[in-house]
Structure formats: structure tokens, C-alpha cells
Design a protein around this motif. Structure first.
Motif, PDB file in Angstrom:
ATOM      1  N   PRO A  50       0.854  -1.201   0.000  1.00  0.00           N
ATOM      2  CA  PRO A  50       0.000   0.000   0.000  1.00  0.00           C
ATOM      3  C   PRO A  50       0.888   1.249   0.000  1.00  0.00           C
ATOM      4  N   VAL A  51       0.563   2.214  -0.842  1.00  0.00           N
ATOM      5  CA  VAL A  51       1.375   3.438  -0.927  1.00  0.00           C
ATOM      6  C   VAL A  51       0.459   4.653  -0.923  1.00  0.00           C
ATOM      7  N   ASP A  52       0.940   5.724  -0.303  1.00  0.00           N
ATOM      8  CA  ASP A  52       0.125   6.942  -0.212  1.00  0.00           C
ATOM      9  C   ASP A  52       0.885   8.194  -0.638  1.00  0.00           C
ATOM     10  N   GLY A  53       2.080   8.020  -1.186  1.00  0.00           N
ATOM     11  CA  GLY A  53       2.860   9.168  -1.628  1.00  0.00           C
ATOM     12  C   GLY A  53       3.817   9.706  -0.594  1.00  0.00           C
ATOM     13  N   SER A  54       3.768   9.200   0.632  1.00  0.00           N
ATOM     14  CA  SER A  54       4.682   9.664   1.675  1.00  0.00           C
ATOM     15  C   SER A  54       6.059   9.006   1.501  1.00  0.00           C
ATOM     16  N   ASP A  55       7.079   9.676   2.049  1.00  0.00           N
ATOM     17  CA  ASP A  55       8.424   9.097   2.010  1.00  0.00           C
ATOM     18  C   ASP A  55       8.462   7.768   2.753  1.00  0.00           C
ATOM     19  N   ARG A  66      -6.500 -10.746  -3.855  1.00  0.00           N
ATOM     20  CA  ARG A  66      -5.308 -11.168  -4.602  1.00  0.00           C
ATOM     21  C   ARG A  66      -4.582 -12.326  -3.932  1.00  0.00           C
ATOM     22  N   ASP A  67      -5.134 -12.817  -2.829  1.00  0.00           N
ATOM     23  CA  ASP A  67      -4.509 -13.917  -2.094  1.00  0.00           C
ATOM     24  C   ASP A  67      -3.062 -13.583  -1.736  1.00  0.00           C
ATOM     25  N   ALA A  68      -2.871 -12.363  -1.246  1.00  0.00           N
ATOM     26  CA  ALA A  68      -1.530 -11.926  -0.850  1.00  0.00           C
ATOM     27  C   ALA A  68      -1.044 -12.743   0.337  1.00  0.00           C
ATOM     28  N   SER A  69       0.245 -12.995   0.386  1.00  0.00           N
ATOM     29  CA  SER A  69       0.825 -13.740   1.503  1.00  0.00           C
ATOM     30  C   SER A  69       1.551 -12.830   2.476  1.00  0.00           C
ATOM     31  N   LEU A  70       1.700 -11.547   2.126  1.00  0.00           N
ATOM     32  CA  LEU A  70       2.361 -10.585   3.013  1.00  0.00           C
ATOM     33  C   LEU A  70       1.957  -9.185   2.595  1.00  0.00           C
ATOM     34  N   ILE A  71       1.720  -8.327   3.591  1.00  0.00           N
ATOM     35  CA  ILE A  71       1.526  -6.898   3.364  1.00  0.00           C
ATOM     36  C   ILE A  71       2.726  -6.176   3.961  1.00  0.00           C
ATOM     37  N   VAL A  72       3.305  -5.259   3.208  1.00  0.00           N
ATOM     38  CA  VAL A  72       4.418  -4.450   3.718  1.00  0.00           C
ATOM     39  C   VAL A  72       3.969  -2.997   3.708  1.00  0.00           C
ATOM     40  N   ILE A  73       3.974  -2.370   4.879  1.00  0.00           N
ATOM     41  CA  ILE A  73       3.394  -1.039   5.016  1.00  0.00           C
ATOM     42  C   ILE A  73       4.256  -0.180   5.932  1.00  0.00           C
ATOM     43  N   GLY A  74       4.244   1.118   5.700  1.00  0.00           N
ATOM     44  CA  GLY A  74       4.983   2.044   6.552  1.00  0.00           C
ATOM     45  C   GLY A  74       4.321   2.171   7.912  1.00  0.00           C
ATOM     46  N   LYS A  75       5.132   2.485   8.892  1.00  0.00           N
ATOM     47  CA  LYS A  75       4.618   2.607  10.257  1.00  0.00           C
ATOM     48  C   LYS A  75       3.606   3.731  10.382  1.00  0.00           C
ATOM     49  N   GLY A 130      -2.996   5.910  11.291  1.00  0.00           N
ATOM     50  CA  GLY A 130      -4.343   5.369  11.322  1.00  0.00           C
ATOM     51  C   GLY A 130      -4.573   4.252  10.331  1.00  0.00           C
ATOM     52  N   VAL A 131      -4.016   4.364   9.119  1.00  0.00           N
ATOM     53  CA  VAL A 131      -4.178   3.325   8.112  1.00  0.00           C
ATOM     54  C   VAL A 131      -3.462   2.053   8.544  1.00  0.00           C
ATOM     55  N   THR A 132      -2.244   2.180   9.016  1.00  0.00           N
ATOM     56  CA  THR A 132      -1.479   1.006   9.442  1.00  0.00           C
ATOM     57  C   THR A 132      -2.193   0.272  10.565  1.00  0.00           C
ATOM     58  N   GLU A 133      -2.694   1.021  11.519  1.00  0.00           N
ATOM     59  CA  GLU A 133      -3.427   0.427  12.626  1.00  0.00           C
ATOM     60  C   GLU A 133      -4.650  -0.336  12.117  1.00  0.00           C
ATOM     61  N   GLY A 134      -5.368   0.263  11.172  1.00  0.00           N
ATOM     62  CA  GLY A 134      -6.546  -0.383  10.617  1.00  0.00           C
ATOM     63  C   GLY A 134      -6.220  -1.647   9.856  1.00  0.00           C
TER      64      GLY A 134
END
Length: 308
Positions: free
Chosen positions: A8-13, A98-107, A120-124
Motif C-alpha cells: 500500500p502506498v500513499d505518496g509519503s516518504d 489477490r490472495d496476498a501472503s504478506l503486506i508491507v506497510i509504513g509505520k 491510522g491506516v497502518t493500525e486499521g
């Protein structure tokens, strides 16, 4: 184990750094990459003209294209998705679709508030995800391409949730030639109570440590059963911090230069209604290295990777 990784990406560094780490994992595990950007429903409502709505979507397309180029540069199959709605909900739905096996997300991304546990998104996403979530802190921008997992920490309290982390810790360690550290933390503050002035009996503390070592040995045996060639280190430590077990994990990470923590989402003492176990939540908030959170549903899945 990881054949499709969702970014997941939102444009943040911070999201970009997390995506880079996810792409590196995809290269290492020969995985496909799914990239998703969600135009928040709130932003969509604030758009007053068709031009403003188009600008939101165009911005999303640019964000996706930038990360797609990074994945394509290391020859990863890539799928991009631009959607609208509540980001955490859409991300979890996309992972399932998509039957993903891993999500990688920023803190913490653009919408996170510093006073919260996480963005808030990461927590959700952590609340809704049925697959493991790798939470990546901001870190040092100058070292963002130095992705090395030489020391993997798997904490345990003997719970099924802790056991669910074992195959993931073993898999990461095997792929990166890492040492696996298996740790149990004896929380003396919780054992004795906050106002225990007399201290704990030595024999009682020794029993707690023995229980911790049993949990450590069981998890180490589980990891060794998956790969007998892995280098293992085991330890039981005490903590008197009011942060409890999380403080012991944090201190161990610093003292042993750990690169990644792989842990269950809940421990023995946590209620099902909680978003995360209190230990996991505090570790996520206070430990500034990647944390791979494995949901309890993973224990029932009995994920195997014996051939790789």
C-alpha cells in the motif's frame, strides 16, 4: 511462503521506503508484487469539481507508477490498483482478493497522527488483515537501500500466537542466512504487582524463568524442525520496566543489534476484543526496526516452506 506481496502506498516518504523494502523481499522470495493506492473517501468528498477529482486520481496514478518502476527494475511481476474508499478496508480487501501472503506497510503515512499507536491506516490494516503484516519504520533515509536481516528475533510466551510466528522467522532467516534469536521475557513488575515493596521470592522468579525457558525451547525446536541448519540463540531475560515484556524485547533488540522482529499479534494474557496484544502494540510503537506481525489465524494455517 511469500509468493505475492501487497504494497500500500500513499505518496509519503515512509510509504516509499516500506515499498522498497517490500520489493527487496519480493526479489529475494521470487514473489509477485501488488501495489495499491486508495483515494480516501474524505478527499473525494472534498473535491468540488470534476477537475479536482481527476487530479486526485492522477496523483494516485503517479504514485503507483513510481513504485511500479522500482519493482519492474528488479524484474518483478507487478499489478497496480487505484481505488477509492477507506484505505485500511480497501487494503485488507485487496490482500484477500489477490490472495496476498504478506503486506508491507509504513509505520505511519500521510494521515497518521503522532499521538496514536501507529498511523491510522497502518493500525486499521493490522486490525483487519488475515495475512502477516510487515510494519516498516521511517529509519535512516541514507540507509534505505541496505536491507539485511542478519539477526532475526522471535519472542515467545508459549502461546499459539507466538508459535504462529515460528515458520515466518525460520523462512526469513533461511533466505537471508540469518541467526534466529528466540527470547522469553520475565516481567517481574507484572508478576509482583506495581506496589510490591517486598520483592519476589527467588524460587518464584526461578520458576518464572524456567517456564520462559520451556517456551523458548519449544519454539526453538519448532524452528529447528523446519531447518536444522539454522543458527539459533536462545535466552530468557528479566525486566522490571513498567513497559513490561515490550521493554525487555526493546532492550534485547538494542543489545544484540537485531534487524527484524517476528512476533504474534497476541499473547497469552490478551483479550480477543483487543486490536493487538499489549506487548505487540508497545513493541510496534517503541521499537524502530521492521516488525513482522503474524495473526493468530496463521497458527491454524500451518504454513510450510520445506522445499526452499
Amino acid at each position: 511462503m511469500y509468493d505475492r506481496i501487497l504494497l500500500p502506498v500513499d505518496g509519503s516518504d515512509e510509504a516509499k521506503r516500506a515499498a522498497k523494502r517490500g520489493i527487496e523481499l519480493a526479489r529475494t522470495f521470487d514473489a509477485a508484487v501488488d501495489i495499491v493506492h486508495v483515494v480516501e473517501r474524505r478527499s473525494r468528498r472534498l473535491a468540488r469539481t470534476d477537475d479536482e477529482t481527476a487530479q486526485l486520481r492522477e496523483r494516485g496514478e503517479r504514485i503507483l507508477a513510481e513504485i511500479e518502476a522500482l519493482a519492474s527494475a528488479v524484474d518483478r511481476p507487478v499489478t497496480t490498483t487505484l481505488t477509492e474508499g477507506t484505505p485500511a478496508v480497501r487494503i485488507a480487501e485487496r490482500a484477500a482478493d489477490r490472495d496476498a501472503s504478506l503486506i508491507v506497510i509504513g509505520k505511519q503515512g500521510l494521515t497518521g497522527l503522532g499521538k496514536r499507536l501507529l498511523g491510522g491506516v497502518t493500525e486499521g490494516v493490522l486490525q483487519r488483515s488475515d495475512v502477516p503484516v510487515l510494519v516498516v519504520p521511517a529509519g535512516d533515509p541514507s540507509a534505505e537501500d541496505a536491507f539485511d536481516y542478519a539477526r532475526v528475533l522471535v519472542p515467545t510466551d508459549g502461546s499459539e500466537s507466538a508459535a504462529a510466528a515460528a515458520p515466518h522467522g525460520a523462512t526469513v532467516a533461511r533466505r537471508y542466512g540469518a541467526t534466529v534469536h528466540v527470547l522469553s521475557v520475565v516481567d517481574l513488575q507484572a508478576a509482583g504487582g506495581a506496589f510490591n515493596a517486598g520483592g519476589l521470592e527467588k524460587s518464584f522468579v526461578e520458576r518464572l524463568e524456567a517456564q520462559g525457558m520451556t517456551a523458548v525451547d519449544e519454539l526453538a525446536d519448532e524452528i529447528e524442525g523446519r531447518d536444522a541448519d539454522l543458527e539459533l540463540e536462545t535466552d530468557v531475560v528479566r525486566t522490571t520496566s513498567f513497559d513490561g515484556v515490550a521493554a525487555g524485547i526493546r532492550e534485547y533488540v538494542a543489545e544484540h543489534d537485531v534487524d527484524i522482529v517476528v512476533m504474534g499479534s497476541h499473547g497469552r494474557s490478551n483479550l480477543r476484543r483487543q486490536l493487538l496484544g499489549s506487548v505487540t502494540a508497545t513493541v510496534l510503537r517503541t521499537v524502530d526496526i521492521p516488525i513482522l506481525v503474524v495473526t493468530r489465524s496463521e497458527s491454524a494455517a500451518a504454513v510450510e516452506e520445506t522445499s526452499e
